[in-house]
Design a protein around this motif. Structure first.
Motif, mmCIF file in Angstrom:
data_model
loop_
_atom_site.group_PDB
_atom_site.id
_atom_site.type_symbol
_atom_site.label_atom_id
_atom_site.label_comp_id
_atom_site.label_asym_id
_atom_site.label_seq_id
_atom_site.Cartn_x
_atom_site.Cartn_y
_atom_site.Cartn_z
ATOM 1 N N GLU A 49 9.843 9.353 -10.141
ATOM 2 C CA GLU A 49 9.658 8.187 -9.288
ATOM 3 C C GLU A 49 11.019 7.798 -8.714
ATOM 4 O OE1 GLU A 49 9.453 8.472 -12.531
ATOM 5 O OE2 GLU A 49 9.381 6.529 -13.566
ATOM 6 N N GLN A 50 11.055 6.720 -7.963
ATOM 7 C CA GLN A 50 12.348 6.291 -7.444
ATOM 8 C C GLN A 50 13.260 5.935 -8.618
ATOM 9 O OE1 GLN A 50 12.831 2.360 -5.593
ATOM 10 N NE2 GLN A 50 10.617 2.214 -5.500
ATOM 11 N N ILE A 52 -2.134 12.697 -9.747
ATOM 12 C CA ILE A 52 -2.384 11.796 -10.880
ATOM 13 C C ILE A 52 -3.825 11.990 -11.349
ATOM 14 C CG2 ILE A 52 -2.636 9.366 -11.530
ATOM 15 C CD1 ILE A 52 -0.331 8.744 -9.527
ATOM 16 N N CYS A 56 -3.828 3.224 -9.930
ATOM 17 C CA CYS A 56 -2.568 3.771 -10.462
ATOM 18 C C CYS A 56 -1.382 2.912 -10.053
ATOM 19 C CB CYS A 56 -2.376 5.208 -9.993
ATOM 20 S SG CYS A 56 -2.666 5.445 -8.226
ATOM 21 N N ILE A 57 -1.477 2.300 -8.876
ATOM 22 C CA ILE A 57 -0.351 1.503 -8.366
ATOM 23 C C ILE A 57 -0.216 0.195 -9.130
ATOM 24 C CG2 ILE A 57 0.379 0.209 -6.301
ATOM 25 C CD1 ILE A 57 -0.672 2.635 -4.668
ATOM 26 N N GLY A 72 2.202 17.493 0.110
ATOM 27 C CA GLY A 72 2.693 16.436 -0.767
ATOM 28 C C GLY A 72 1.535 15.670 -1.378
ATOM 29 N N CYS A 73 1.593 15.461 -2.662
ATOM 30 C CA CYS A 73 0.533 14.695 -3.334
ATOM 31 C C CYS A 73 1.146 13.752 -4.352
ATOM 32 C CB CYS A 73 -0.412 15.616 -4.102
ATOM 33 S SG CYS A 73 -1.412 16.694 -3.085
ATOM 34 N N ALA A 74 0.728 12.518 -4.305
ATOM 35 C CA ALA A 74 1.027 11.589 -5.393
ATOM 36 C C ALA A 74 -0.293 11.365 -6.133
ATOM 37 C CB ALA A 74 1.621 10.294 -4.869
ATOM 38 N N HIS A 103 6.410 9.463 -7.449
ATOM 39 C CA HIS A 103 5.520 8.317 -7.698
ATOM 40 C C HIS A 103 5.861 7.679 -9.029
ATOM 41 C CE1 HIS A 103 2.929 9.983 -10.859
ATOM 42 N NE2 HIS A 103 2.868 11.095 -10.176
ATOM 43 N N CYS A 104 5.862 6.358 -8.994
ATOM 44 C CA CYS A 104 6.165 5.621 -10.212
ATOM 45 C C CYS A 104 4.916 5.545 -11.077
ATOM 46 C CB CYS A 104 6.718 4.253 -9.905
ATOM 47 S SG CYS A 104 6.116 3.554 -8.372
ATOM 48 N N ARG A 153 -3.321 11.787 0.700
ATOM 49 C CA ARG A 153 -4.379 11.841 -0.323
ATOM 50 C C ARG A 153 -5.193 13.122 -0.174
ATOM 51 N NH1 ARG A 153 -8.995 9.427 -0.333
ATOM 52 N NH2 ARG A 153 -8.452 8.057 1.397
ATOM 53 N N TRP A 200 4.565 0.897 2.156
ATOM 54 C CA TRP A 200 3.863 1.551 1.043
ATOM 55 C C TRP A 200 2.348 1.400 1.214
ATOM 56 C CZ3 TRP A 200 4.395 0.011 -4.843
ATOM 57 C CH2 TRP A 200 3.882 1.054 -5.619
ATOM 58 N N VAL A 242 2.166 13.790 3.317
ATOM 59 C CA VAL A 242 1.169 13.321 2.347
ATOM 60 C C VAL A 242 -0.098 12.843 3.059
ATOM 61 C CG1 VAL A 242 2.777 12.684 0.512
ATOM 62 C CG2 VAL A 242 2.321 11.066 2.370
ATOM 63 N N PRO A 281 -3.461 12.445 -5.702
ATOM 64 C CA PRO A 281 -4.273 13.592 -6.139
ATOM 65 C C PRO A 281 -3.682 14.295 -7.366
ATOM 66 C CG PRO A 281 -4.072 13.570 -3.763
ATOM 67 C CD PRO A 281 -3.113 12.531 -4.277
ATOM 68 N N HIS A 304 9.134 3.703 3.322
ATOM 69 C CA HIS A 304 8.375 2.562 2.789
ATOM 70 C C HIS A 304 9.149 1.240 2.867
ATOM 71 C CE1 HIS A 304 6.733 6.037 0.172
ATOM 72 N NE2 HIS A 304 5.963 5.894 1.232
ATOM 73 N N ALA A 325 6.774 10.300 5.144
ATOM 74 C CA ALA A 325 5.793 9.406 4.508
ATOM 75 C C ALA A 325 5.620 8.177 5.372
ATOM 76 C CB ALA A 325 6.293 9.008 3.126
HETATM 77 C C1 LIG Z 1 1.541 4.976 -8.211
HETATM 78 C C2 LIG Z 1 2.388 5.333 -7.026
HETATM 79 C C3 LIG Z 1 3.750 5.131 -7.093
HETATM 80 C C4 LIG Z 1 4.577 5.497 -6.018
HETATM 81 N N1 LIG Z 1 5.925 5.412 -6.150
HETATM 82 C C5 LIG Z 1 6.726 5.945 -5.189
HETATM 83 C C6 LIG Z 1 8.120 6.093 -5.400
HETATM 84 O O1 LIG Z 1 8.658 5.749 -6.459
HETATM 85 N N2 LIG Z 1 8.842 6.641 -4.391
HETATM 86 C C7 LIG Z 1 8.286 7.067 -3.221
HETATM 87 O O2 LIG Z 1 8.991 7.568 -2.347
HETATM 88 N N3 LIG Z 1 6.959 6.949 -3.020
HETATM 89 C C8 LIG Z 1 6.173 6.437 -3.979
HETATM 90 N N4 LIG Z 1 4.809 6.412 -3.802
HETATM 91 C C9 LIG Z 1 4.232 6.921 -2.532
HETATM 92 C C10 LIG Z 1 3.849 8.388 -2.701
HETATM 93 O O3 LIG Z 1 4.958 9.203 -2.883
HETATM 94 C C11 LIG Z 1 3.086 8.928 -1.492
HETATM 95 O O4 LIG Z 1 3.923 8.965 -0.388
HETATM 96 C C12 LIG Z 1 1.841 8.139 -1.151
HETATM 97 O O5 LIG Z 1 1.131 7.735 -2.286
HETATM 98 C C13 LIG Z 1 0.898 8.973 -0.280
HETATM 99 O O6 LIG Z 1 0.585 10.159 -0.941
HETATM 100 P P1 LIG Z 1 -0.831 10.390 -1.663
HETATM 101 O O7 LIG Z 1 -1.837 10.088 -0.631
HETATM 102 O O8 LIG Z 1 -0.795 11.808 -2.076
HETATM 103 O O9 LIG Z 1 -0.883 9.433 -2.797
HETATM 104 C C14 LIG Z 1 3.997 6.036 -4.843
HETATM 105 C C15 LIG Z 1 2.606 6.205 -4.795
HETATM 106 C C16 LIG Z 1 1.812 5.875 -5.866
HETATM 107 C C17 LIG Z 1 0.341 6.099 -5.767
#
Ligand SMILES: Cc1cc2nc3c(=O)[nH]c(=O)nc-3n(C[C@H](O)[C@H](O)[C@H](O)COP(=O)(O)O)c2cc1C
Ligand code: SF4
Length: 693
Positions: free
Chosen positions: A59-60, A324, A350-351, A318-320, A29-30, A298, A263, A296, A322, A174, A259
């Protein structure tokens, strides 16, 4: 210690040549910092390591200069020079035993290359697909380009290894990564051996994985992130094709990282997506491969997480978001402190750090991205200063966070709330459609405060300056919130608009206070949205559900314009359309008269009247700062009353989203009794190192 039912989450599992210590997997996650703020991003990952995650990703990372996504700020691995910054990150990830992963992105049809000015390369020659419809097209990769691209991936993999990463994630989800662009018939319209059949469309992925395996496979695990369903109709990479792809290439990567779709689908906000919403799409894929699977959704509930593993749906959680909201989530489960988990509310604030190229914030975790900049830790506060007592006036998000954090520092805190509930605006907004998860902002803090003996809470306490002076607390934080304006002042009108008293005007506060009739059948309500975040859309939804004919008028080109930054805008538009809301974009309201509003075109100014029974005014908010101003007027009396400071924080200082309020409350608590830094910058930053002129 932990409940045995969660043991399964702590079983180690191999990923290629490495073993993850548990099943908690922070997916990429970025954070809005990326290459501009490498130390801030590294420290943020380091805190997650301390919090117990088994796998932590970057992040990417743009892996070659011929594909970049300016203006978005991610990481870069273009040359050896980039290695030290990334090494700092992998070192931070590994301190507490996590595996360090890097996500390599070649953005292909998604990279406009504004910065490098290179011609974008993609499987097929099509327009670049970004949020902003950039007027740039990609050239189709020829065979030489594909050979080059394979070599660039190997170069990036070698650099990743030198930078200390244990895992490499190849990005194909995505719509953002080239692997998906090859896999999908929408973006791969080739007629050579890389296009056509799924076997052919998979060729590039197979070649790159084989190349990387040859180069670094003995020490580095390779994971592949693919979309579970591209959700763009027949031509897209569908869930059925994903399953075929995995079956056909069962042992290709060392782990499948799955995933959902775009996005917006994958990081769906709580307003539109429940926890675990991707379960149906991911279920069964694990049986198609011998490799472990991460997914993933949430995930904040340890019961749901344990069920995912127990039922064989996922191997890793997988968590992004949660991670954060609570970087210490795994540790809290391990220590049996479930109630202490700071659950993500799914607001997607956060995004916005990424979308606005600023730096990310989290509504629940105000320390996010401040770990290095300000030295803030999500679980620990700085030591208490010389004072002892603090009065916090107002129990909204700013007041609650200030109280929690001050109490953790060791101050004796008195929290005075004018109403009979905690939460302020959140207590009201959580009752609006789709926003119930936002209530976690209150629930987490209410519980934390309840666990402390040094906090006293008083309800029904609308204090005056006289009261505050009589109490004699050493410090006073005024967190009295704000209310919605009725006079239309916002962006179109910087002074009150002409309003005929014969028209019924409601504000969001009225609607939350339920002053309107429950049944609005037969009535027409104009919702005027000059706020542009979520409230206008939510109000239109409430009115439509109450049976009104709803006309939403906004000077913007989009409904709930700013929610494009939280990836909600499309879903909001669909919801309002489904509810029959008549959406009038690019129109303002010039005047409100008896029985009608007069609207104007944002561009031409041409006017048109709309007949209606009521106007719901979603304009701007006014700070509730009367108590603060009264106290300022009595500054001469402070010393006698024993008051050392009075500060105004949160919406009472300047209305903003909830994340600003929790940040303000936290900052107040951190900075109390600390030395005045004068004109100095209140955070650390990195400045680009100059090369010789
Ligand atoms: C702030 C933010 C930045 C993200 N950046 C990326 C990224 O750089 N590469 C990627 O594959 N997914 C990215 N994602 C997607 C997450 O990896 C994840 O697949 C998505 O948020 C669902 O997971 P979660 O419900 O645990 O947040 C990002 C998500 C968030 C919230
Ligand atoms: S900003 Fe909102 S969605 Fe993002 S992690 Fe924090 S609480 Fe969750």
């Amino acid at each position: 210690m932990r409940d045995a039912k969660y043991d399964i989450l702590f079983e180690p599992l191999a990923i290629g040549p490495h073993v993850a210590k548990n099943r908690f997997y922070q997916v990429p996650h970025c954070n809005g910092g990326g290459y501009r703020d490498p130390s801030a991003a590294a420290a943020m990952r380091g805190v997650k390591s301390e919090g117990g995650w088994g796998v932590i990703f970057t992040e990417q990372t743009e892996m070659h200069h011929t594909s970049e996504i300016t203006p978005f700020i991610e990481l870069r691995l273009w040359e050896d020079k980039d290695i030290p910054g990334l090494r700092r990150m992998s070192d931070a990830m590994k301190v507490h035993g996590a595996l360090a992963g890097i996500q390599l992105a070649y953005s292909g049809i998604n990279g406009p290359n504004f910065y490098t000015k290179e011609v974008p390369l993609a499987p097929s020659a099509l327009p670049i697909r970004t949020f902003t419809n950039d007027p740039v097209q990609a050239r189709a990769l020829d065979r030489t380009d594909i050979r080059d691209l394979r070599r660039w991936f190997v170069n990036a993999a070698k650099r990743s290894k030198i930078a200390g990463f244990d895992l490499i994630c190849l990005y194909g989800a995505h719509g953002f990564g080239i692997f998906q662009h090859f896999l999908s018939r929408a973006t791969n319209q080739r007629t050579d051996e890389y296009g056509g059949s799924l076997e052919n469309r998979s060729r590039f992925a197979r070649e790159v994985v084989a190349d990387i395996r040859d180069a670094v496979g003995d020490t580095t695990a390779i994971t592949m992130r693919v979309s579970l369903d591209e959700t763009i109709g027949e031509l897209g990479f569908s869930n059925a094709e994903v399953r075929e792809f995995v079956e056909m290439n069962a042992d290709l990567p060392d782990l499948w990282d799955l995933a959902h779709g775009a996005w917006e689908d994958c990081s769906g906000p709580s307003r539109f997506k429940e926890e675990g919403a991707q379960e149906i799409l991911v279920k069964g894929i694990r049986e198609l491969s011998t490799r472990p699977v991460v997914g993933v959704g949430r995930f904040t509930s340890p019961d749901v997480m344990a069920r995912m593993i127990r039922q064989g749906i996922l191997d890793f959680i997988g968590c992004a978001r949660p991670s954060i909201a609570d970087p210490f989530l795994p540790r809290k489960i391990e220590e049996g402190r479930i109630e202490d988990i700071r659950e993500c509310i799914g607001c997607n604030m956060c995004i916005t750090g990424d979308m606005t190229m600023s730096i990310s914030r989290c509504t629940q975790n105000p320390t996010f991205m401040e770990e290095w900049r300000k030295g803030w830790h999500p679980e620990r506060m700085n030591e208490k200063g010389e004072s002892q007592t603090v009065l916090v006036v107002g129990a909204g998000p700013a007041g609650l966070e200030a109280t929690r954090a001050l109490a953790l520092r060791g101050y004796d805190v008195t929290l005075a709330e004018a109403s009979t509930t905690l939460g302020g605006r959140v207590a009201r907004e959580r009752l609006l459609p789709g926003l119930s998860a936002w209530g976690r902002v209150v629930d987490y803090r209410q519980y934390q405060i309840s666990q402390r003996t040094n906090v006293e809470t008083y309800f029904d306490s609308r204090l005056t300056a006289e009261d505050v002076l009589a109490f004699g607390f050493e410090h006073v934080a005024i967190a009295t919130g704000s209310h919605w304006r009725r006079d239309g002042v916002a962006r179109q009108h910087v002074v009150p608009m002409p309003i005929d008293a014969a028209m019924t005007i409601w504000t969001p506060d009225d609607i939350m206070g339920k002053v309107h009739p429950e049944n609005l059948a037969g009535k027409t309500v104009v919702v005027y949205d000059d706020d542009h975040y979520y409230m206008g859309g939510v109000m239109a939804e409430v009115m439509a559900k109450a049976g009104a004919t709803v006309i939403l008028v906004t000077p913007s080109a989009y409904v709930s314009d700013w929610t494009r930054n939280t990836l909600e805008q499309g879903a909001i538009h669909v919801r309002l359309d489904d509810l029959g809301v008549d959406i009038r974009l690019n129109r303002g309201v010039t005047a409100i008269r008896a029985g009608q509003v007069e609207t104007n075109c944002t561009y031409t100014g041409r006017r048109k009247a709309i007949a209606c029974d009521a106007v719901l005014m979603v304009a701007s908010r006014l700070s509730e700062d009367a108590l603060y101003n009264d106290l300022l007027a009595r500054q001469g009396d402070w010393a006698d009353a024993g008051i050392k400071s009075v500060k105004i924080i949160g919406d009472a200082a300047a209305p903003a989203p909830i994340a600003w309020a929790t940040y303000a409350g936290h900052r107040y608590a951190r900075e109390l009794d600390t030395p005045d830094i004068g004109d100095a910058l209140p955070f650390r930053r990195e400045v680009t190192q100059l090369e010789p002129a």
